[in-house]
Each structure stands twice: as structure tokens, then as C-alpha cells.
Motif scaffolding. Structure first.
Motif, PDB file in Angstrom:
ATOM      1  N   UNK A  95       0.643  -1.141  -0.018  1.00 46.35           N
ATOM      2  CA  UNK A  95      -0.172   0.112   0.188  1.00 46.35           C
ATOM      3  C   UNK A  95       0.948   1.179  -0.153  1.00 46.35           C
ATOM      4  N   UNK A  96       0.267   2.370   0.038  1.00 45.15           N
ATOM      5  CA  UNK A  96       0.970   3.721  -0.287  1.00 45.15           C
ATOM      6  C   UNK A  96       2.182   3.414  -0.978  1.00 45.15           C
ATOM      7  N   UNK A  97       1.959   3.137  -2.323  1.00 36.42           N
ATOM      8  CA  UNK A  97       2.928   2.777  -3.395  1.00 36.42           C
ATOM      9  C   UNK A  97       3.370   4.050  -3.923  1.00 36.42           C
ATOM     10  N   UNK A  98       2.632   5.128  -3.882  1.00 36.01           N
ATOM     11  CA  UNK A  98       3.045   6.244  -4.523  1.00 36.01           C
ATOM     12  C   UNK A  98       4.089   7.121  -3.758  1.00 36.01           C
ATOM     13  N   UNK A  99       4.124   6.701  -2.425  1.00 34.51           N
ATOM     14  CA  UNK A  99       5.093   7.404  -1.665  1.00 34.51           C
ATOM     15  C   UNK A  99       6.651   6.720  -2.079  1.00 34.51           C
ATOM     16  N   UNK A 100       6.802   5.798  -2.809  1.00 32.72           N
ATOM     17  CA  UNK A 100       7.800   5.252  -3.099  1.00 32.72           C
ATOM     18  C   UNK A 100       8.551   6.164  -4.242  1.00 32.72           C
ATOM     19  N   UNK A 247      -1.433   9.397   5.410  1.00 32.83           N
ATOM     20  CA  UNK A 247      -0.548   8.478   5.989  1.00 32.83           C
ATOM     21  C   UNK A 247       0.324   8.740   7.113  1.00 32.83           C
ATOM     22  N   UNK A 248       0.658  10.400   7.135  1.00 30.29           N
ATOM     23  CA  UNK A 248       1.436  10.965   7.994  1.00 30.29           C
ATOM     24  C   UNK A 248       0.471  10.745   9.234  1.00 30.29           C
ATOM     25  N   UNK A 249      -0.735  11.223   9.205  1.00 31.84           N
ATOM     26  CA  UNK A 249      -1.694  11.380  10.214  1.00 31.84           C
ATOM     27  C   UNK A 249      -1.676   9.934  10.896  1.00 31.84           C
ATOM     28  N   UNK A 250      -1.980   8.854   9.977  1.00 30.78           N
ATOM     29  CA  UNK A 250      -2.183   7.465  10.565  1.00 30.78           C
ATOM     30  C   UNK A 250      -0.624   7.195  11.301  1.00 30.78           C
ATOM     31  N   UNK A 251       0.435   7.592  10.863  1.00 29.47           N
ATOM     32  CA  UNK A 251       1.664   7.211  11.553  1.00 29.47           C
ATOM     33  C   UNK A 251       1.708   7.957  13.023  1.00 29.47           C
ATOM     34  N   UNK A 252       1.466   9.191  13.010  1.00 23.60           N
ATOM     35  CA  UNK A 252       1.593   9.672  14.155  1.00 23.60           C
ATOM     36  C   UNK A 252       0.366   9.310  15.324  1.00 23.60           C
ATOM     37  N   UNK A 253      -0.746   8.995  14.813  1.00 22.15           N
ATOM     38  CA  UNK A 253      -1.876   8.490  15.639  1.00 22.15           C
ATOM     39  C   UNK A 253      -1.502   7.038  16.282  1.00 22.15           C
ATOM     40  N   UNK A 290       3.907   2.258   6.181  1.00 17.23           N
ATOM     41  CA  UNK A 290       3.435   0.822   5.360  1.00 17.23           C
ATOM     42  C   UNK A 290       4.360   0.179   4.686  1.00 17.23           C
ATOM     43  N   UNK A 291       4.992   1.326   3.792  1.00 14.95           N
ATOM     44  CA  UNK A 291       6.059   0.293   3.018  1.00 14.95           C
ATOM     45  C   UNK A 291       7.400  -0.168   3.664  1.00 14.95           C
ATOM     46  N   UNK A 292       7.320   0.149   4.906  1.00 13.08           N
ATOM     47  CA  UNK A 292       8.808  -0.327   5.733  1.00 13.08           C
ATOM     48  C   UNK A 292       8.206  -1.410   6.841  1.00 13.08           C
ATOM     49  N   UNK A 293       6.766  -1.845   6.918  1.00 15.29           N
ATOM     50  CA  UNK A 293       6.676  -2.834   7.935  1.00 15.29           C
ATOM     51  C   UNK A 293       7.138  -4.058   7.477  1.00 15.29           C
ATOM     52  N   UNK A 294       7.284  -4.729   6.260  1.00 16.85           N
ATOM     53  CA  UNK A 294       7.829  -5.826   6.085  1.00 16.85           C
ATOM     54  C   UNK A 294       9.156  -5.890   6.243  1.00 16.85           C
ATOM     55  N   UNK A 331       0.933  -4.716   9.465  1.00 19.28           N
ATOM     56  CA  UNK A 331      -0.010  -4.045   8.880  1.00 19.28           C
ATOM     57  C   UNK A 331      -1.710  -3.978   9.734  1.00 19.28           C
ATOM     58  N   UNK A 332      -1.751  -5.008  10.516  1.00 17.11           N
ATOM     59  CA  UNK A 332      -3.168  -4.859  11.062  1.00 17.11           C
ATOM     60  C   UNK A 332      -3.132  -3.921  12.136  1.00 17.11           C
ATOM     61  N   UNK A 333      -1.902  -3.385  12.782  1.00 15.18           N
ATOM     62  CA  UNK A 333      -1.882  -2.589  13.774  1.00 15.18           C
ATOM     63  C   UNK A 333      -2.108  -1.265  12.989  1.00 15.18           C
TER      64      UNK A 333
END
Length: 450
Positions: A95-100, A247-253, A290-294, A331-333
Motif C-alpha cells: 500500500x501507499x505505493x505512490x510514496x515510493x 498516511x502521516x496522520x496515521x503514523x502519528x496516531x 506502510x512500505x517499511x513494515x515488512x 499492517x493490522x496495527x
């Protein structure tokens, strides 16, 4: 389901060979010429990408098992991709592939399970090809080889070379997906074109396009007498943006709430003659991106984290963290944090269920905690809007309308903070997920139907 886009005044041929794509960080959409189009009336319509939906999550799930076909490795796209992940299928969700785009990752190969490696550039191309195939299935006639792609004002803030490289990478992915002629339009400019059809007089509009990856602003002169013009450069008074959004909002939350139950911001045991040290935070930032979780699931990383048990003053935190990395629950978290952000976006509190990690584990997310976590980002976004108006040589009271689009404009506090600077402007909310695609379709019709 389809969404008709009014036909521009221009006319010509080749209506079936072009489309417009809004490739978003969170969701994507595609517009094609309507089936009842003619040279005199080249109208556009959004394609139903999934049953009942004109937008599709920008997500791909690579299955660990299965054979390649003509289109590539076994994959699911959009909601099916998210469902495959939630259902526990063996593989990898992207997900969030555009951020790459604009990062060093674009040319790298990533493990997608089953011993397979895929280049990030090929992941982007595969998703764009899926959109193109959906458009063809919806009635767009082959070859469908011309496209207008939306792009943020800045893929990368303050680094023109990387920003240009990001657009080049997206253009290369479009070519790989089967498009021969590729044009770009700024996403907030496209949203202004969508707003223009609601205007009965000339206006100066500030478009706030707050999506998943970027927050973009444009000051645009719009009006019924200007809609038929292909060259609108003198109507674009300013555009500006920052690489901060949903996606930044999600990360901070997630960092402010969920990950604190797993040790983020906690301290290790006190030792004689030395103060307690804060637990290393790197793994938590990776889990919230998202793109670093793995990357935290690699055997070496798991072993490293397992050996850090003595770093934790609260061993329950470490136990929960190891459950996350060993059971691949990152990813679930992140999804739970995103859902909690949405739940409090209109005001109020919510409870985040984390029983997937530990039976009975849940935490409360209050609006106050979310606001505190997002305050700095919201401040930067609001300031970007102010700077855009100043770049246009205008005062705030000269803005006639505020046009909100993008999924993150559903965050009440953000919209209110932006609007407070322009008390005399009318406030108009477009379709948060389809306004940009609609405007891109209008631009494509003007550009190609000549």
C-alpha cells in the motif's frame, strides 16, 4: 455505476484512445470517454473499478503461491488485496505505493513471498495496467494508449531533482502499462476544473487537495467563460504543497496511541549508577510506515529484536512486540490506527481493539490525544495554504471560494483550521475521492479531443 463528467466545448476525434488516471496514495480512479460521446460532445465518465465503487484502494497483494500468467505473478488488487491480507493469505500487501516515487526504493527489488522478488517500479506499472484493463473492460476501445496522469505539486519537498525523478518514474510505469503518450496535470488544478462546473461567474478559488501522501494547494481563476480554453496557464495563479497528509496522520496516531502499548517511548530497567534508557525507537517508526513494515519481519531483524528483551523495563511490552513481528501483524496495527483516526476525525473518542495481539487488549483514543499528535502536521499544512495565496499576490480576503477535496479533508480539525484563514470565502466540498479524477477527465478531453 458511472459518474458522468460534463462535456467540454472543444471537439475532435480519437475519443476512445485516451483516459485520465488519478493515481492516489490511498485510492485511485480512471475516467474514459462516455459511450455516447461524439466529436461534438466528448464527455467523460468514471469507471466502476469494483462493484459499486468508482475508486479502488491503491493496494496490491502478492500471493506467495500460484503461477505467473500473462499479466505477471499471482496478485489481487484494491479491496480484494486488503481482504486477502485480512483473511491471512500467505503473501505480501503493498500500500501507499505512490510514496515510493522520488525515493531510492523505486529501482530496488523487494521480497513478496514464495521466493519471489519484484521491483517497486514493476509494482507501480502492474497497478496502472490493472486500471487500464478495467477501463478497456468498461468499454474504452483499444488501444487506449493516451493518458493524463495526476501528480501532486511536489512529490518531494524542496528537492527539484528528486521531484523530477519521481515524475519520470511514474511516466516510465505508465509506458510499461501500455500508454504511449503520457501527460501530467497537477491534482489540485484538476480539482479546480471540477469545481468550475459549479460556478456561474468568475471566481478565485483556493483548492485544498489533502490526500494520503501530499497536501496540495492551488489558487486558480475559474468561470464559465474559461472552461473551453485548453491553455489555462494564466489562470493558475499559484500552486504549492507539502509532503504531509493522511498516511502521516496515521503514523502519528499509531505512535501516540497503539505503539505505546508495545514499548514505544518507554524506558528500560534502572541500573545502579545509571538512569533508565529509552527503548530504541527504530522498529516502531518502521511499524508505523506502510512500505517499511515488512522490513521488521526479516529473520535477522526478528532475532535482533528478540535479543533486546533486557532493554525493556516492562517485559509485557516486549512480549507484545515479538507477537507482532513473529505473527506479521504490523499492517493490522496500522489499519487499526487508521480506523481510529477516521473514527475521531469528526470529534469524539474511540476504542482501539488490539485483541489480535493479546486477548482483552484495547486502548482508548481520545480526540485530544489525536489532535496533539497531529497538531504540528496540521500547522504545516495550514501554513502551506497561506503561502500559496501569498505566492499568487493575493490577500486572504480576495479568495472567493475554498474547495476541499481529498480523503483527509474529512478530518474536521484540519478543514476548520484551513477555513479560519479565509472567513469571506464560501466553502465547497467536492467528492473527497473522485473530484481529482473528474477534473483530470475534463482536462484529458480538452487535450486529446482536438
Amino acid at each position: 455505476m458511472s459518474s458522468n463528467i460534463p462535456a467540454p466545448a472543444s471537439s475532435s476525434a480519437h475519443l476512445a484512445s485516451f483516459c485520465a488516471i488519478d493515481f492516489g496514495t490511498s485510492n485511485s480512479a480512471i475516467a474514459i470517454p462516455r459511450k455516447d460521446s461524439s466529436d461534438a460532445h466528448p464527455g467523460m465518465a468514471l469507471v466502476e473499478l469494483e462493484p459499486g465503487h468508482l475508486t479502488m484502494p491503491t493496494a496490491v497483494f502478492y500471493f506467495a503461491e500460484g503461477r505467473h500468467d500473462a499479466d505477471g505473478p499471482p496478485r489481487a488488487f484494491g479491496r480484494a488485496a486488503v481482504a486477502a491480507y485480512i483473511e491471512g493469505s500467505d503473501g505480501r500487501l503493498m500500500r501507499s505505493m505512490k510514496s515510493i516515487l522520488g525515493s531510492g526504493l523505486i529501482d530496488q527489488t523487494t521480497d513478496v513471498g514464495g521466493g519471489r522478488g519484484v521491483k517497486y517500479a514493476d509494482i507501480l506499472a502492474g497497478y496502472l495496467k490493472r486500471l487500464r484493463n478495467k477501463a478497456l473492460a468498461a468499454g474504452a476501445a483499444a488501444p487506449l494508449n493516451k493518458v493524463v496522469l495526476g501528480r501532486p505539486v511536489f512529490f518531494v519537498d524542496g528537492e527539484p531533482a528528486r521531484d523530477a525523478a519521481a515524475q519520470q518514474s511514474l511516466e516510465a510505469a505508465a509506458h510499461a502499462a501500455g500508454f504511449e503518450e503520457v501527460h501530467f496535470q497537477f491534482e489540485p488544478i484538476a480539482a479546480a476544473f471540477d469545481f468550475e462546473h459549479q460556478c456561474d461567474s468568475e471566481q478565485i478559488v483556493l483548492v485544498a487537495d489533502i490526500g494520503g501522501g501530499t497536501s496540495d494547494f492551488s489558487v486558480v481563476r475559474v468561470g464559465p467563460q474559461r472552461m473551453s480554453r485548453l491553455d489555462r496557464r494564466d489562470d493558475i495563479l499559484a500552486n504549492h504543497g507539502v509532503h504531509i497528509a493522511g498516511t502521516d496522520f496515521d503514523r502519528h496516531v499509531e505512535l501516540a496511541s497503539v505503539l505505546r502499548e508495545f514499548g514505544y517511548g518507554s524506558y528500560g530497567p534502572e541500573r545502579p549508577g545509571a538512569p533508565a534508557r529509552e527503548v530504541p525507537s527504530g522498529v516502531y517508526f518502521d511499524l508505523a510506515t506502510w512500505h517499511l513494515i515488512n522490513t521488521v519481519y526479516s529473520p535477522g531483524r526478528v532475532a535482533e529484536l528478540r535479543n533486546m528483551r533486557s532493554f525493556y523495563g516492562n517485559l509485557q511490552h516486549h512480549k507484545r512486540l515479538m507477537t507482532v513481528v513473529e505473527d506479521h501483524l504490523g499492517h493490522e496495527l496500522a489499519a487499526r490506527a487508521e480506523g481510529a483516526k477516521i473514527a475521531v476525525s469528526g470529534g469524539g473518542d474511540t476504542v482501539i481493539d488490539l485483541s489480535v495481539v493479546e486477548t482483552g487488549l484495547q486502548i482508548e483514543l481520545t480526540e485530544a490525544v489525536a489532535v496533539a499528535a497531529l497538531d504540528a502536521d496540521i500547522g504545516r499544512i495550514v501554513q502551506a495554504g497561506r503561502e500559496t495565496v501569498a505566492m499568487a499576490g493575493l490577500r486572504p480576503d480576495q479568495i472567493n471560494a475554498l474547495y476541499f477535496t481529498g480523503g483527509s479533508t474529512g478530518l474536521r480539525l484540519l478543514a476548520e483550521r484551513i477555513a479560519a484563514d479565509y472567513p469571506q470565502a464560501i466553502h465547497v466540498r467536492g467528492d473527497r475521492f473522485a473530484s481529482v479524477a473528474t477534473g483530470l477527465g475534463l482536462h484529458a478531453a480538452r487535450l486529446f479531443a482536438r
